[in-house]
Write a protein that holds these residues in place. Sequence first.
Motif, PDB file in Angstrom:
ATOM      1  N   GLU A   1      30.784  17.508  40.780  1.00  0.00           N
ATOM      2  CA  GLU A   1      31.499  18.092  41.915  1.00  0.00           C
ATOM      3  C   GLU A   1      30.474  18.688  42.869  1.00  0.00           C
ATOM      4  OE1 GLU A   1      34.016  20.808  39.832  1.00  0.00           O
ATOM      5  OE2 GLU A   1      35.707  19.398  39.817  1.00  0.00           O
TER       6      GLU A   1
ATOM      7  N   GLN B   1      38.363  15.098  41.661  1.00  0.00           N
ATOM      8  CA  GLN B   1      39.520  15.489  42.472  1.00  0.00           C
ATOM      9  C   GLN B   1      39.086  16.494  43.526  1.00  0.00           C
ATOM     10  OE1 GLN B   1      42.210  17.019  39.550  1.00  0.00           O
ATOM     11  NE2 GLN B   1      41.156  18.971  39.342  1.00  0.00           N
ATOM     12  N   ALA B   2      39.919  16.612  44.552  1.00  0.00           N
ATOM     13  CA  ALA B   2      39.622  17.522  45.652  1.00  0.00           C
ATOM     14  C   ALA B   2      39.591  18.960  45.140  1.00  0.00           C
ATOM     15  CB  ALA B   2      40.662  17.376  46.749  1.00  0.00           C
TER      16      ALA B   2
ATOM     17  N   THR C   1      32.300  15.027  46.383  1.00  0.00           N
ATOM     18  CA  THR C   1      32.207  14.161  45.216  1.00  0.00           C
ATOM     19  C   THR C   1      32.864  14.857  44.036  1.00  0.00           C
ATOM     20  OG1 THR C   1      30.072  15.047  44.495  1.00  0.00           O
ATOM     21  CG2 THR C   1      30.012  13.212  46.040  1.00  0.00           C
TER      22      THR C   1
ATOM     23  N   ILE D   1      38.374  13.099  48.015  1.00  0.00           N
ATOM     24  CA  ILE D   1      37.037  12.725  47.563  1.00  0.00           C
ATOM     25  C   ILE D   1      36.510  11.660  48.521  1.00  0.00           C
ATOM     26  CG2 ILE D   1      35.712  11.684  45.693  1.00  0.00           C
ATOM     27  CD1 ILE D   1      36.673  14.544  45.164  1.00  0.00           C
TER      28      ILE D   1
END
Length: 201
Positions: free
Chosen positions: A84, A110-111, A107, A140
């Motif tokens: 992330e 999930q958001a 990245t 993403i």
Amino acid sequence: MSLDNPELFSIKLDTGRNQIKEIPLTSAELSFEKPAGPNEPAILNYNPSFKTGDYKLIVQAKDASGNFAGVNERVVSFRVIEEESVTHILNYPNPFSTSTQFVFTLTGEQAPEDFSIRIFTVTGKLIREISKEELGLLRIGTNRTQFKWDGTDQFGQKLANGVYLYKAFINNSQGQSYKTNKHNRVDQAFNEGFGKMVILR
């Protein structure tokens, strides 16, 4: 003639250090969509799972008569980042006079749960916080916010011309902060995650 045969495609993957492997057209990672009509395209979908790294996708295709799509293969370079993180946080346009949007790449799987952008004076005074709800839908990949900041503070007052700082504050569902990756000269220009913007009216 309609292109209805997936074997007319060739897909190869460069996984680094010139280790190029051909993707079998029978692979479960590939799915073929025949043209929906006489003037519609044939589509070959590739849905792989990658580890973090740099890759090159190499593609060639022929029509039903055996004519190649191009003299050279089509090569697309890309980077996979599993962790992330956030990169390339920019405002555009910059400088701006009436409004600016924020562009960044996320990245991970999930958001983020929490996302805000805070704007400061060069002396460090917080003058505006833009919430996740204001920014709009996040996903993403590369994002360009629906929100356009008009250069006003928390009270709607227009800010004076000059240089301002901004920083993204991002946390996942466990409350952990996102890492800020530095992949190019744009990211290297940020000092401790702060970017610069200029208002010129």
